[in-house]
Design a protein around this motif. Sequence first.
Motif, PDB file in Angstrom:
ATOM      1  N   ALA A 102       0.838  -1.210   0.000  1.00  0.00           N
ATOM      2  CA  ALA A 102       0.000   0.000   0.000  1.00  0.00           C
ATOM      3  C   ALA A 102       0.865   1.250   0.000  1.00  0.00           C
ATOM      4  O   ALA A 102       0.875   2.032   0.967  1.00  0.00           O
ATOM      5  CB  ALA A 102      -0.939  -0.020   1.198  1.00  0.00           C
ATOM      6  N   GLU A 103       1.624   1.465  -1.051  1.00  0.00           N
ATOM      7  CA  GLU A 103       2.461   2.653  -1.171  1.00  0.00           C
ATOM      8  C   GLU A 103       2.739   2.905  -2.640  1.00  0.00           C
ATOM      9  O   GLU A 103       2.511   2.041  -3.488  1.00  0.00           O
ATOM     10  CB  GLU A 103       3.780   2.466  -0.406  1.00  0.00           C
ATOM     11  CG  GLU A 103       4.566   1.241  -0.846  1.00  0.00           C
ATOM     12  CD  GLU A 103       5.804   1.002   0.008  1.00  0.00           C
ATOM     13  OE1 GLU A 103       6.824   0.612  -0.575  1.00  0.00           O
ATOM     14  OE2 GLU A 103       5.734   1.223   1.238  1.00  0.00           O
ATOM     15  N   ASP A 104       3.201   4.102  -2.941  1.00  0.00           N
ATOM     16  CA  ASP A 104       3.479   4.460  -4.330  1.00  0.00           C
ATOM     17  C   ASP A 104       4.957   4.345  -4.702  1.00  0.00           C
ATOM     18  O   ASP A 104       5.300   4.227  -5.866  1.00  0.00           O
ATOM     19  CB  ASP A 104       2.993   5.890  -4.620  1.00  0.00           C
ATOM     20  CG  ASP A 104       1.475   5.985  -4.619  1.00  0.00           C
ATOM     21  OD1 ASP A 104       0.826   4.936  -4.786  1.00  0.00           O
ATOM     22  OD2 ASP A 104       0.956   7.095  -4.440  1.00  0.00           O
ATOM     23  N   GLN A 144      -1.267   2.970  -7.418  1.00  0.00           N
ATOM     24  CA  GLN A 144      -2.006   1.740  -7.139  1.00  0.00           C
ATOM     25  C   GLN A 144      -2.674   1.165  -8.388  1.00  0.00           C
ATOM     26  O   GLN A 144      -2.712  -0.050  -8.581  1.00  0.00           O
ATOM     27  CB  GLN A 144      -3.052   2.004  -6.048  1.00  0.00           C
ATOM     28  CG  GLN A 144      -2.457   2.261  -4.674  1.00  0.00           C
ATOM     29  CD  GLN A 144      -1.621   1.081  -4.200  1.00  0.00           C
ATOM     30  OE1 GLN A 144      -2.072  -0.063  -4.199  1.00  0.00           O
ATOM     31  NE2 GLN A 144      -0.391   1.361  -3.786  1.00  0.00           N
ATOM     32  N   SER A 145      -3.230   2.018  -9.243  1.00  0.00           N
ATOM     33  CA  SER A 145      -3.890   1.501 -10.450  1.00  0.00           C
ATOM     34  C   SER A 145      -2.890   0.809 -11.371  1.00  0.00           C
ATOM     35  O   SER A 145      -3.172  -0.245 -11.943  1.00  0.00           O
ATOM     36  CB  SER A 145      -4.589   2.636 -11.194  1.00  0.00           C
ATOM     37  OG  SER A 145      -3.649   3.631 -11.601  1.00  0.00           O
ATOM     38  N   ARG A 186      -0.094  -0.517 -10.357  1.00  0.00           N
ATOM     39  CA  ARG A 186       0.341  -1.726  -9.651  1.00  0.00           C
ATOM     40  C   ARG A 186      -0.599  -2.896  -9.957  1.00  0.00           C
ATOM     41  O   ARG A 186      -0.146  -4.009 -10.205  1.00  0.00           O
ATOM     42  CB  ARG A 186       0.392  -1.477  -8.150  1.00  0.00           C
ATOM     43  CG  ARG A 186       1.584  -0.655  -7.690  1.00  0.00           C
ATOM     44  CD  ARG A 186       1.457  -0.269  -6.226  1.00  0.00           C
ATOM     45  NE  ARG A 186       2.600   0.500  -5.778  1.00  0.00           N
ATOM     46  CZ  ARG A 186       3.652  -0.023  -5.142  1.00  0.00           C
ATOM     47  NH1 ARG A 186       3.699  -1.309  -4.897  1.00  0.00           N
ATOM     48  NH2 ARG A 186       4.657   0.747  -4.770  1.00  0.00           N
TER      49      ARG A 186
END
Length: 257
Positions: A90-92, A180-181, A183
Motif C-alpha cells: 500500500a504505497e506508491d 495503485q492503479s 500496480r
Amino acid sequence: MLLRRITKHVKDQNWFAVGLDFVIVVIGVGVALFAQQWMSDRQQLANLVEAEAALQGDLGRNYFNAKERIAVATCRIESYQALAEQLLAAEDSWTANPRDPENALRQALPAAFRSPSRGWGSNTWETELARGSLNRMPDARRRQLDSVFRQSEHAQLLQREIWTLQGQLKPLAAAKIIGQSDRLHFYSILGELDEKSALLEHISGQIIENIEEVGIDMNEVDQRVVSDAIADFGVTRGEIYGPCFEPQNWPALQSPD
C-alpha cells in the motif's frame, strides 16, 4: 524378339512353347518388380536412417531446453513472488530489484527476470513426415516422437507469449513511483505470466519424461562432449541465477562413468 517368337509359336500352334514363353515373361516381370521393390525398400531405409540421425539432434536440443526451464523454475517463482508482494504493498514508491545482472542479449532496458529463450520443436520431423521418410519407422516410436515434438511446438508458442509479457514488465526493473492503479495492472500481467510460465514448466517435465523414455542415440565421443557442456552450463547458470538455480541430472545425455 520375344514377341516375334511368341507370335511364331502361336502360328505353329506350339502351345507348349507358347506356355513356356508366357512363364518366362511372368518370371521376368516378377523379377523386375521384386528388384524395383528391393531398391525402394533400401532407399526408404536409407532415408529413415538419415532422418533418425537428424532427429537425435532435435531431441537433444528440446531435452536441453526443458531441463533448463526446470532448473530455473524455483528462481522464477521466487522472483515473481517478490514482485507480487511489492505490487500489492500500500504505497506508491517503488524499489527496483531486477534479476538481470548480465544482459546476454545486449538489450538497452533491463528485464524484471531473465527468462531462457530457446528454439523448440523440430522442422526435421514435419519435413520427413511429409516426405514419407518415416513410413518404415515402428508405429510406437513414431507416436512417441510425434508426442514429443507436438509438446515442444506448444512450448515454443508459450515461450513467445512469455517474452511478450515479460517485455510489459520492464518498467518494474527501474526505480520510480508506481501508483495503485498501475500496480494492479502490472499484477495482472504478472499473474498471466506466472500461469504461462508454470504451464511451460509442466510441459517441460512431460518432454523430459518422454525423451528419456524414447532415448537419445549418441556415440561415446559426443556423450563426453555433452557431459562437459552440462557441467559448464551448471556453473554459468548458477552464477546468473544464484543459489535458487537447481542443477539437474541429465540421464538422456550424460555419458556413462
